[in-house]
Design an enzyme around this catalytic site. Structure first.
Site: not given
Ligand code: NAD
Ligand code: ZN
Length: 379
Positions: A47-49, A70, A113, A117, A372
């Protein structure tokens, strides 16, 4: 021969330094302690994270570390006090948890949580702050309490969802983060009404899962926004109806979307991690009723700046981890949605690599080629 109570030696992909290729090492994995389980990981994905914290450009560096969150696997053994899981259970480790006892877990509204968390800075286990991973006695830090880039890992039992043993782990492993995060961000947080329009910023796995949520909710228009136009072809299969590449326009993307939608889109879900996109996602929703949901993980020094009038004009801004699903309570049900064919997972899986070639999974993500990439352990 049972390995219960013993140290297990196995392969893990260790990140020794920020941004340097992971190194396949033999690690020692200690037995699970109180409220912990040791899991044999069968499949993991990237995942990107993971990539942000590995690059550590905008995040606090903590190395050496085993990334990965993941995944799907099978419980090998359980520690003291674990009553809801046993060896042989099919499970998904989750980066955020559900202790079941705190005010947040008792609340119907919260999934934050108190005990479990998400915590990106913690490198050890909650029980004693120590790592269960070591190489020649040197501890290796955990990541998000999951560290799934290892053939065996130790996870707090509150971060482990027990799922239907008939579910194919090579597919449902993606439910453990990206899929549920995007799907839930739309269905549980943005909550579009049937016939409304939804804009999705970022068309990676998380954004496409958010689009899948919009499709399931009966959205009439799904507008995909991405800087990478290569994403648009793939996204059509996910029901995305229109595309905007901010680079193709001289005006701000908020204005482009407002013009496309007669004043603003009903709902938006940001899945990029870019703070500019977060601001755009908020400012492009319709006044009076628009709701924007932030999902992307920002850099540590980012600040969100918008004019307060955007709120006074009755726009709502929300954020979510893990799509507001309670990991233990709700995730088995998301897996069932796949088993009942309400949810398609196959279309998210664009690549598969053996564990020994995990570097390729990073390359695919960094080049924006994969949605993925499933990493098969033991291969
Ligand atoms: P990914 O790299 O596969 O997809 C991100 C997409 O965003 C890419 O296609 C990229 O071109 C696009 N992008 C980047 N900057 C942009 C901008 N300014 N405008 C438009 N598009 C833009 O990543 P992913 O695995 O799908 O994850 C997406 C995001 O969600 C990441 O920041 C990840 O860390 C986050 N995430 C958050 C949680 C949560 O629980 N909140 C969980 C998982 C992932
Ligand atoms: Zn809890």
């Amino acid at each position: 021969m049972s390995t219960t109570g013993q140290i297990i030696r196995c392969k893990a992909a260790v990140a020794w330094e920020a941004g340097k290729p992971l190194v396949m090492e033999e690690v020692e994995v200690a037995p699970p302690q109180k409220h912990e389980v040791r899991i044999k990981i069968l499949f993991t994905s990237l995942c990107h994270t993971d990539v942000y914290f590995w690059e550590a450009k905008g995040q606090t560096p903590l190395f050496p570390r085993i990334f990965g969150h993941e995944a799907g696997g099978i419980v090998e053994s359980v520690g003291e006090g674990v009553t809801d899981l046993q060896p042989g259970d099919h499970v998904l480790p989750i980066f955020t948890g559900e202790c079941g006892d705190c005010p947040d877990c008792h609340s119907e509204e919260s999934t934050m949580c108190d005990l479990l968390r998400i915590n990106t800075e913690r490198g050890g286990m909650i029980h004693d702050g120590e790592s269960r991973f070591s190489i020649n006695g040197k501890p290796i830090h955990h990541f998000l309490g999951t560290s799934t880039f290892s053939e065996y890992t130790v996870v707090h039992s509150g971060q482990v969802a027990k799922i239907n043993p008939d579910a194919p782990l090579d597919k449902v492993c993606i439910v453990s983060c990206g899929l549920s995060t995007g799907l839930g961000a739309t269905l549980n947080v943005a909550k579009p009404k049937k016939g409304q329009g939804v804009a999705i910023f970022g068309l990676g796995a998380v954004g496409l899962a958010a689009a899948e949520g919009a499709r399931i909710a009966g959205a009439s228009r799904i507008i995909g926004v991405d800087l990478n136009s290569q994403r648009f072809d793939q996204a059509k299969e996910f029901g995305v109806t229109e595309f905007v590449n901010p680079r193709d326009h001289d005006k701000p993307v908020q204005q482009v979307i407002a013009e496309m939608t007669n004043g603003g889109v009903d709902r938006s879900v940001e899945c990029t991690g870019s703070v500019q996109a977060m601001i755009q996602a908020f400012e492009c929703v319709h006044d009076g009723w628009g709701v924007a949901v932030l999902v992307g993980v920002p850099s540590k020094d980012d600040a969100f700046k918008t004019h307060p009038m955007n709120f006074l004009n009755e726009r709502t801004l929300k954020g979510t981890f893990f799509g507001n699903y309670k990991p233990k309570t709700d995730i088995p049900g998301v897996v069932e949605k796949y088993m009942n064919k309400e949810l398609e997972l196959e279309k998210f899986i664009t690549h598969t690599v053996p564990f020994s070639e995990i570097k390729k999974a990073f390359d695919y993500m960094l080049k924006g080629e994969s949605i993925r990439c499933i990493i098969t352990m033991g291969a």
